[in-house]
Design a protein around this motif. Structure first.
Motif, PDB file in Angstrom:
ATOM      1  N   SER A 111       1.709   9.664   1.439  1.00 32.30           N
ATOM      2  CA  SER A 111       1.254   8.734   2.493  1.00 32.30           C
ATOM      3  C   SER A 111       0.230   7.729   1.964  1.00 32.30           C
ATOM      4  O   SER A 111      -0.847   7.561   2.516  1.00 32.30           O
ATOM      5  N   ASP A 112       0.599   7.073   0.871  1.00 27.30           N
ATOM      6  CA  ASP A 112      -0.234   6.002   0.329  1.00 27.30           C
ATOM      7  C   ASP A 112       0.157   4.686   1.006  1.00 27.30           C
ATOM      8  O   ASP A 112       1.007   4.669   1.898  1.00 27.30           O
ATOM      9  N   ASP A 113      -0.492   3.592   0.598  1.00 27.39           N
ATOM     10  CA  ASP A 113      -0.301   2.332   1.308  1.00 27.39           C
ATOM     11  C   ASP A 113       1.007   1.636   0.963  1.00 27.39           C
ATOM     12  O   ASP A 113       1.565   0.917   1.781  1.00 27.39           O
ATOM     13  N   ALA A 114       1.467   1.800  -0.263  1.00 25.11           N
ATOM     14  CA  ALA A 114       2.667   1.099  -0.709  1.00 25.11           C
ATOM     15  C   ALA A 114       3.318   1.894  -1.827  1.00 25.11           C
ATOM     16  O   ALA A 114       2.683   2.749  -2.434  1.00 25.11           O
TER      17      ALA A 114
ATOM     18  N   SER B 110      -2.320  -6.583   2.971  1.00 26.40           N
ATOM     19  CA  SER B 110      -3.409  -5.625   2.796  1.00 26.40           C
ATOM     20  C   SER B 110      -2.993  -4.372   2.015  1.00 26.40           C
ATOM     21  O   SER B 110      -3.766  -3.861   1.204  1.00 26.40           O
ATOM     22  N   ASP B 111      -1.777  -3.882   2.262  1.00 31.37           N
ATOM     23  CA  ASP B 111      -1.327  -2.688   1.536  1.00 31.37           C
ATOM     24  C   ASP B 111      -1.157  -2.955   0.031  1.00 31.37           C
ATOM     25  O   ASP B 111      -1.315  -2.045  -0.783  1.00 31.37           O
ATOM     26  N   ILE B 112      -0.836  -4.198  -0.323  1.00 32.26           N
ATOM     27  CA  ILE B 112      -0.769  -4.568  -1.746  1.00 32.26           C
ATOM     28  C   ILE B 112      -2.173  -4.526  -2.350  1.00 32.26           C
ATOM     29  O   ILE B 112      -2.396  -3.945  -3.417  1.00 32.26           O
TER      30      ILE B 112
HETATM   31 CO    CO Z   1       0.670   1.466   4.951  1.00 39.78          CO
END
Ligand code: CO
Ligand code: CO
Ligand code: CO
Length: 322
Positions: free
Chosen positions: A20-23, A61-63
């Motif tokens: 469950s990370d951002d990307a 933002s996730d990048i």
């Molecule tokens: Co995300």
């Protein structure tokens, strides 16, 4: 995403859906990995240009949360074609384009469908050195926790939908949501942080919980150190609380401890749209990091610390950190 079956292991997949990370991060060669993410939602403000800007800042933002540099983006559009003026859609896309340009990336295509409810967002691809990926899973004991945007955006956008937010307060919230996490991400890379994520729908508490759980740590958070957008308190007093915020707190209740008042719990758990970065910073780098933000005139606050054990637990404290 956890409903997906386990895929065949691939040695180049550096960050997949399991943590469950951002990307997602995929290694191309020894020097480069691509970072990919997608995000879209229904309008959070009335002004279409502002909505486009916010949606793009949020998708980017996730990048930034992975420590990467965005390079390309694809528009995702749902719009009631034939019912709403096409100029509204043009404004949404113009807002998105403006933020992608500010990020130094380029829109290379997209897809639109006819849909009764407008939605907009982007799929964004970034580049990062495979050894420089920032994940949410590597906070260390004694790290300082840093937040780069004030909280209360969910409470305020719910207030905007109910018509209880003054124009100047709406403008302030739009300014904060449209702000890119670009510089914060660059500083985090320059100084070196142990973990990074962005604060979005799961709220500060939810994203902090995920970071601490994945890192085998627990956190102490000091209410007196947490920045809050002033108008959020007035909205909260009038009962403006998003459903997502209450769902966050319900999910997290077994992980929360400490003695704090209920308004603070709602602020800390508030579902954010395009919130700031949450950084876990080693003790010996915190001063450098704080000075770097200050010298560039950027907002940030040191809100607490991480400690070993009791993975995922958050102790909320009143007052300031000593
Ligand atoms: Co995300
Ligand atoms: Co994220
Ligand atoms: Co996202």
């Amino acid at each position: 995403m956890c409903q997906l079956p386990n895929s065949i292991p691939d040695p180049n997949l550096l960050v997949g859906i399991e943590t469950s990370d951002d990307a997602g991060v995929y290694r191309l060669n020894d020097e480069q990995a691509i970072v990919q993410t997608v995000d879209f939602f229904t309008p959070v403000v009335d002004d279409p240009f502002s909505f486009g800007q916010i949606a793009a800042a949020n998708a980017l933002s996730d990048i930034y949360a992975m420590g990467a540099r965005p390079i390309t983006a694809l528009n995702l559009v749902s719009f009631p074609i034939g019912k709403l003026d096409k100029r509204i859609l043009a404004e949404i896309l113009r807002g998105g384009q403006a933020k992608i340009e500010e990020a130094g990336a380029v829109i290379i295509g997209g897809h639109s469908i006819d849909d009764p409810e407008p939605k907009y967002g982007l799929a964004v691809t970034g580049l990062v050195h495979p050894d420089k990926v920032l994940t949410n899973a590597s906070a260390q004991a004694k790290d300082y926790l840093v937040l780069t945007k004030p909280l209360g955006l969910g409470i305020i956008t719910t207030g905007i939908k109910r018509g209880i937010v003054a124009q100047e307060d709406e403008s302030e919230a739009i300014r904060i949501m449209s702000q890119l996490n670009k510089e914060a991400s660059i500083i985090a890379q320059e100084i070196g942080v142990n973990a990074c994520t962005d604060v979005t729908g799961f709220g500060l508490l939810g994203h902090l919980h995920e970071m601490m759980k994945a890192s085998g740590c627990h956190a102490e958070v000091f209410c007196g150190e947490v920045p809050v957008i002033q108008s959020a308190w007035a909205c909260l007093e009038k009962g403006s609380v998003p459903g997502g915020t209450l769902a966050n707190l319900d999910y997290l209740k077994q992980y929360l401890a400490g003695d704090y008042d209920s308004d603070w719990k709602i602020i800390l758990g508030d579902a954010q749209t395009s919130g700031g970065l949450l950084l876990s910073v080693p003790e010996n780098r915190i001063e450098l990091l704080v000075n770097s933000f200050k010298s560039r005139g950027l907002d940030m606050a040191v809100i607490g610390r991480a400690y070993l054990g009791q993975a995922g637990k958050i102790f909320i404290k009143n007052g300031k950190m000593i």
